[in-house]
Design an enzyme around this catalytic site. Sequence first.
Site, PDB file in Angstrom:
ATOM      1  N   ASP A   8      -6.750 -23.368 -59.595  1.00 44.97           N
ATOM      2  CA  ASP A   8      -5.944 -24.587 -59.631  1.00 44.97           C
ATOM      3  C   ASP A   8      -4.631 -24.204 -60.297  1.00 44.97           C
ATOM      4  OD1 ASP A   8      -4.736 -26.988 -60.190  1.00 44.97           O
ATOM      5  OD2 ASP A   8      -6.316 -27.744 -61.519  1.00 44.97           O
ATOM      6  N   LYS A  73       5.895 -25.335 -60.846  1.00 46.98           N
ATOM      7  CA  LYS A  73       5.314 -25.841 -59.597  1.00 46.98           C
ATOM      8  C   LYS A  73       6.248 -26.853 -58.924  1.00 46.98           C
ATOM      9  CE  LYS A  73       0.981 -27.972 -58.056  1.00 46.98           C
ATOM     10  NZ  LYS A  73      -0.370 -28.270 -58.527  1.00 46.98           N
ATOM     11  N   GLU A 172      -5.710 -30.471 -53.257  1.00 50.42           N
ATOM     12  CA  GLU A 172      -6.397 -30.763 -54.521  1.00 50.42           C
ATOM     13  C   GLU A 172      -7.436 -31.889 -54.412  1.00 50.42           C
ATOM     14  OE1 GLU A 172      -3.044 -31.259 -57.117  1.00 50.42           O
ATOM     15  OE2 GLU A 172      -2.555 -29.131 -57.004  1.00 50.42           O
ATOM     16  N   ASP A 194      -5.639 -38.796 -58.426  1.00 48.92           N
ATOM     17  CA  ASP A 194      -5.378 -37.566 -59.187  1.00 48.92           C
ATOM     18  C   ASP A 194      -4.032 -37.668 -59.890  1.00 48.92           C
ATOM     19  OD1 ASP A 194      -4.750 -35.029 -60.069  1.00 48.92           O
ATOM     20  OD2 ASP A 194      -5.295 -34.003 -58.215  1.00 48.92           O
TER      21      ASP A 194
END
Length: 611
Positions: A8, A73, A172, A194
């Site tokens: 992850d 990211k 994800e 999420d």
Amino acid sequence: MPYVVGIDLGTTNSLVAYMDGKTPRAIPDENGQVALSSIVAFFQEGLSEAVLVGEAAKERLVTHPEETVYSVKRFMGKGQEDLEADLKHLPFVFAGKEKEGIQIQIGEKTYSPPEISAHILRALKARAEKFLKTTVTQAVITVPAYFNDSQRQATKDAGKLAGLEVLRILNEPTAASLAYGLQKEKEGIIAVYDLGGGTFDISILKIKNGIFQVLSTNGDTHLGGDDFDRKLVNLICDEILKTHDVDIQTFPEVLQKARLVSEKVKCGLSSEDSVEIVLTLPDQKTQYKRQITRTEFEGLIQGLIARTIDSCRQALSDAKLEPSDVKEVVLVGGSIRVPLIKERVGDLFQREPHSELNPDEVVALGAAVQAQILSGAITDMLLLDVTPLSLGIEIMGGVVSRLIQRNAPIPTTAKETYSTQVDGQRSVSIHVVQGERELVADCRSLAKFNLTGVEPMPAGMPRIEVTFLIDANGILNVTAKDLRSGKETTVEVTPTYGLSDEDAEKMISTSMENAKADLEKRQLIESKNEAETVLRHTEKALVQGASLLDDAERTNIENAISDLKNAMSSGTHRELREKLSALDQATQRFAADLMSQSVQEALQNKKLSDL
Ligand code: AMP
């Protein structure tokens, strides 16, 4: 069996997980920590450059903010113009606009986001290798459902730079569903909410007989726990400006400290009703201190949470569902520990959301499950998505080159450049296929067409760009273009035409059952293709450069060629790689001489033409 790990690669934290038998587990570092802060610090150590990742880098956020990169990211696969709004919040500098992608300037050097992410991946790879006591070369890496092609590609590139073969880029929310093992549900609708450090995703999934189908996704790539921190930072900045007449925004070190303090305070408020904020001012003497209650904090962030709830409503409406149709709600991401989130999500869906698994680990755990599926050890968990099956074209040796992965949210586009196999080729045949298997023979053929008017050149020289575009209606447009002559041809196909749900499910389940064997076959064919190219070049060079070789060296090369040929007819992928590398070794000096000879010849020709 070699381990394929699940990673992850998060905005705030990154994790690596593996399968301990049938149970996915996050791998801790030597201090027992599983979360690695996604922070990379660069510095000079003597003449060489040193890099720190994780906690040690986090400390340098305060002392050396200009050389320390966080939330990289957010920049993956992005251009400068995508990020204008963010730039003012960031202490590190971006290199000039003329570059295609974002470059981050650290001292004299610039780094691309994949290069920086690769440091995080390398640290995770090293951690896994130490823990598992074996080398780790393959991984499944997760990305937010919203990542577009270039962001997914940038993530793959980061993996490659870190020495990892990325077997799959996995959404994800899909990973989270796998971690919860929700395939055991007979039937029902599941919402995966999420909220991490930097991104928010909501996915509405349908589960039937162990198969996940993503009905809709929504979210915000600029919303997460970092924004909660920022609300507190702003509060602190405003109050310090009012009461002490100091603008801490102009003191990067103090500002970073304020960020860290704010995050701690926020986390504290998830379990306490009230927490004290303490920050030392730039004079290093005065302290700013005040108590903040959970209710006051909730007041600051309720607008942000409302935005996530709006996204959930939008996702439901896109899937033509009502909140009451949702059977289970899964909460993922560190930020869901904020009690107001559970409350608001629970209110919307009219049920208690799941948060039994550690919300920080769920995605990595799911990635490990997917990794095990790909390594062939699990065959009973399937995933289905809006693009029900992968799409690609046939390349040398009857292998599939996949352009669009199954589960890609549509509309989507992908582009790859290919070349020719034969000298002087004037046309290229494009065979579009659908399916999850590695070999064309095991996939569904969708269309075949020829691109004519290719400029004749030696094999491997032409650049043929193939573009796949699936529009919102699921129609696939395939375009092949010779980049030199500009000639192009397009065909349109409907990949789902004549494909029933059962067909798609069957194709996927067969691919799962054969995943490992297929991968081996593919690796063998790819190595054979490479061996053929290398042999063709070497044999040509042996004729052209005959005068540069003595007998011993020639024999040595000929032996390596013959070993490679033998391995091609009977060897394994690994043996082929060995023989390829042996031939490479044997020809190194010869290749260098040949190169300098051609350079000299080119210079000579230039001199002659200058006369
Ligand atoms: P992730 O991107 O999923 O790793 O989530 C990281 C985010 O979760 C960061 O913004 C953290 O500050 C936040 N977080 C972690 N623990 C807590 C907590 N106890 N309460 C609130 N937020 C938290």
